[in-house]
Design a protein around this motif. Structure first.
Motif, mmCIF file in Angstrom:
data_model
loop_
_atom_site.group_PDB
_atom_site.id
_atom_site.type_symbol
_atom_site.label_atom_id
_atom_site.label_comp_id
_atom_site.label_asym_id
_atom_site.label_seq_id
_atom_site.Cartn_x
_atom_site.Cartn_y
_atom_site.Cartn_z
ATOM 1 N N LEU A 96 0.819 -1.216 0.000
ATOM 2 C CA LEU A 96 0.000 0.000 0.000
ATOM 3 C C LEU A 96 0.853 1.266 0.000
ATOM 4 C CD1 LEU A 96 -3.003 -0.811 2.365
ATOM 5 C CD2 LEU A 96 -3.109 -0.189 -0.056
ATOM 6 N N VAL A 97 1.922 1.240 0.785
ATOM 7 C CA VAL A 97 2.800 2.416 0.873
ATOM 8 C C VAL A 97 3.438 2.712 -0.475
ATOM 9 C CG1 VAL A 97 4.860 3.374 1.959
ATOM 10 C CG2 VAL A 97 3.268 2.012 3.313
ATOM 11 N N VAL A 98 3.892 1.652 -1.157
ATOM 12 C CA VAL A 98 4.537 1.833 -2.463
ATOM 13 C C VAL A 98 3.540 2.365 -3.487
ATOM 14 C CG1 VAL A 98 5.819 0.694 -4.310
ATOM 15 C CG2 VAL A 98 6.170 0.003 -1.941
ATOM 16 N N ILE A 99 2.311 1.870 -3.448
ATOM 17 C CA ILE A 99 1.289 2.321 -4.389
ATOM 18 C C ILE A 99 1.039 3.821 -4.243
ATOM 19 C CG2 ILE A 99 -1.193 2.217 -4.884
ATOM 20 C CD1 ILE A 99 -1.069 -0.763 -4.522
ATOM 21 N N LEU A 100 0.978 4.286 -3.010
ATOM 22 C CA LEU A 100 0.788 5.718 -2.777
ATOM 23 C C LEU A 100 1.952 6.526 -3.342
ATOM 24 C CD1 LEU A 100 -0.585 5.633 0.889
ATOM 25 C CD2 LEU A 100 -1.884 6.000 -1.224
ATOM 26 N N ALA A 101 3.161 5.979 -3.217
ATOM 27 C CA ALA A 101 4.338 6.671 -3.750
ATOM 28 C C ALA A 101 4.313 6.691 -5.282
ATOM 29 C CB ALA A 101 5.615 5.991 -3.256
ATOM 30 N N VAL A 102 3.846 5.594 -5.894
ATOM 31 C CA VAL A 102 3.730 5.534 -7.355
ATOM 32 C C VAL A 102 2.736 6.588 -7.837
ATOM 33 C CG1 VAL A 102 2.974 4.135 -9.309
ATOM 34 C CG2 VAL A 102 4.372 3.107 -7.521
ATOM 35 N N ALA A 103 1.607 6.710 -7.144
ATOM 36 C CA ALA A 103 0.598 7.701 -7.514
ATOM 37 C C ALA A 103 1.169 9.112 -7.429
ATOM 38 C CB ALA A 103 -0.620 7.561 -6.609
ATOM 39 N N ALA A 104 1.990 9.351 -6.398
ATOM 40 C CA ALA A 104 2.622 10.665 -6.254
ATOM 41 C C ALA A 104 3.574 10.938 -7.417
ATOM 42 C CB ALA A 104 3.367 10.740 -4.921
ATOM 43 N N ALA A 105 4.288 9.884 -7.853
ATOM 44 C CA ALA A 105 5.232 10.043 -8.967
ATOM 45 C C ALA A 105 4.490 10.344 -10.266
ATOM 46 C CB ALA A 105 6.077 8.785 -9.124
ATOM 47 N N PHE A 106 3.327 9.714 -10.458
ATOM 48 C CA PHE A 106 2.531 9.958 -11.655
ATOM 49 C C PHE A 106 1.703 11.244 -11.523
ATOM 50 C CE2 PHE A 106 2.440 5.130 -12.494
ATOM 51 C CZ PHE A 106 3.578 5.229 -13.288
ATOM 52 N N GLY A 107 1.601 11.774 -10.296
ATOM 53 C CA GLY A 107 0.786 12.963 -10.080
ATOM 54 C C GLY A 107 -0.678 12.708 -10.348
ATOM 55 N N ASN A 108 -1.146 11.498 -10.003
ATOM 56 C CA ASN A 108 -2.513 11.102 -10.335
ATOM 57 C C ASN A 108 -3.095 10.280 -9.190
ATOM 58 O OD1 ASN A 108 -4.890 10.239 -11.437
ATOM 59 N ND2 ASN A 108 -3.980 9.396 -13.305
ATOM 60 N N VAL A 109 -4.099 10.835 -8.523
ATOM 61 C CA VAL A 109 -4.734 10.124 -7.417
ATOM 62 C C VAL A 109 -5.429 8.861 -7.908
ATOM 63 C CG1 VAL A 109 -6.491 10.266 -5.598
ATOM 64 C CG2 VAL A 109 -5.053 12.248 -6.102
ATOM 65 N N ASP A 110 -6.003 8.923 -9.120
ATOM 66 C CA ASP A 110 -6.686 7.751 -9.679
ATOM 67 C C ASP A 110 -5.745 6.554 -9.778
ATOM 68 O OD1 ASP A 110 -8.946 9.226 -9.879
ATOM 69 O OD2 ASP A 110 -8.873 9.488 -12.059
ATOM 70 N N SER A 111 -4.461 6.823 -10.027
ATOM 71 C CA SER A 111 -3.473 5.746 -10.113
ATOM 72 C C SER A 111 -3.426 4.951 -8.818
ATOM 73 C CB SER A 111 -2.092 6.325 -10.427
ATOM 74 O OG SER A 111 -1.102 5.316 -10.419
ATOM 75 N N ALA A 112 -3.468 5.668 -7.690
ATOM 76 C CA ALA A 112 -3.445 4.991 -6.388
ATOM 77 C C ALA A 112 -4.753 4.262 -6.132
ATOM 78 C CB ALA A 112 -3.189 6.000 -5.276
ATOM 79 N N LEU A 113 -5.876 4.887 -6.483
ATOM 80 C CA LEU A 113 -7.178 4.264 -6.239
ATOM 81 C C LEU A 113 -7.329 2.969 -7.034
ATOM 82 C CD1 LEU A 113 -9.460 7.458 -6.249
ATOM 83 C CD2 LEU A 113 -8.555 6.193 -4.285
ATOM 84 N N TYR A 114 -6.957 3.013 -8.300
ATOM 85 C CA TYR A 114 -7.008 1.799 -9.116
ATOM 86 C C TYR A 114 -5.999 0.766 -8.609
ATOM 87 C CZ TYR A 114 -10.010 3.906 -12.701
ATOM 88 O OH TYR A 114 -11.066 4.476 -13.367
ATOM 89 N N GLY A 115 -4.845 1.268 -8.162
ATOM 90 C CA GLY A 115 -3.814 0.366 -7.661
ATOM 91 C C GLY A 115 -4.258 -0.385 -6.420
ATOM 92 N N VAL A 116 -4.981 0.302 -5.533
ATOM 93 C CA VAL A 116 -5.473 -0.346 -4.315
ATOM 94 C C VAL A 116 -6.487 -1.433 -4.662
ATOM 95 C CG1 VAL A 116 -6.817 0.012 -2.213
ATOM 96 C CG2 VAL A 116 -5.022 1.633 -2.825
#
Length: 280
Positions: free
Chosen positions: A152-172
């Motif tokens: 979960l922590v890594v997914i949040l960091a990936v979303a930050a790198a992409f600058g896209n909250v949807d990236s984290a939501l889909y990732g979860v």
């Protein structure tokens, strides 16, 4: 045969990542997710190669805990999956698809591949290896759930790198699906039930279950709370496919029998699976 299964699972892992996660910018956990972050910052750095480099210190740290067999198979799985990610990306570039479809199918493919890798006594390195080490200390935690918390922590960091909250939501969502599929592969294939039967004709029912289902029956001694009468409770573990036959046999012998059927996991013993050291 172990390495054949690991190879097939690692290729499926790479295919799922390249097809579903990478082109749709879906956050991915683990070291592969860290590879996504580095690749977003440094596009010239192939994700698979980055994953191999980042895994080196993890394998060094885990040497004394995981043993030779797990280390070798995990190194093999890590190299095959990482190399396959870069090779598939070089051969063909997948186009973005509907994010929800990518999330669902990506989660299924990742959970399936990781489950098979774990069944072969290996990991794909990274947080998979960390989870495997934590499993030694917290054996009661399912692997899928353990990985989900770590990733979960890594997914949040990936979303930050992409600058896209949807990236984290889909990732979860994808992570949840993959953890469910992984646990199904690791534990769900052992589909068994356990029945508790209370009947005045317990002896006949027990004999019939032993004879017709070829299943052992244990007699538990109980007492009715309201009546105060002594009761004999039959406990019988059986395969999922035998549930219809079991209920028919019980009800034919005693229509008034009180029957409770529950899901059973990790059933070990004669007629079921055997215990193995360091079992997941």
């Amino acid at each position: 045969m172990t390495y054949v299964w690991i190879t097939l699972a690692s290729v499926v892992y790479a295919f799922g990542f390249n097809w579903c996660y990478a082109p749709n910018h879906i956050g991915f956990g683990g070291i592969t997710g860290v590879g996504q972050i580095i690749n977003a910052i440094l596009p010239w750095a192939p994700i698979g190669t980055v994953v191999i480099i980042l895994n080196i210190p993890l394998f060094i740290l885990g040497w004394k805990f995981i043993g030779g067999h797990l280390l070798v198979t995990s190194l093999f799985a890590m190299f095959v999956s990482s190399a396959a990610i870069d090779a598939l990306n070089a051969v063909y570039t997948f186009q973005p698809m509907d994010p929800m479809l990518a999330t669902i199918y990506g989660g299924v493919l990742m959970g399936l591949s990781l489950g098979v890798v774990f069944l072969q006594g290996a990991t794909t390195g990274g947080t998979d290896l960390i989870a495997r080490l934590l499993k030694l200390k917290m054996a009661w935690l399912p692997m899928g759930k353990l990985l989900m918390v770590i990733d979960l922590v890594v997914i949040l960091a990936v979303a930050a790198a992409f600058g896209n909250v949807d990236s984290a939501l889909y990732g979860v969502v994808a992570l949840y699906i993959s953890s469910m599929v992984m646990d199904m592969v690791l534990y769900g294939l052992d589909t068994a039930k356990v029945a508790y039967i209370i009947s005045d004709r317990h002896k006949e029912i027990a004999d019939t279950l032993v004879r017709d289902l070829d299943r052992g029956v244990t007699i538990l001694h109980g007492e009715g709370a309201w009546s105060g009468q002594e009761k004999q409770v039959l406990m019988c573990a059986f395969k999922q496919r035998q549930i219809v036959t079991m209920k028919q046999l019980v009800k034919e012998l005693d229509p008034a029998a009180f029957l409770i059927v529950c899901d059973a996991h990790e059933v070990m013993g004669e007629g079921f699976r055997e215990y193995k050291q360091n079992d997941l």
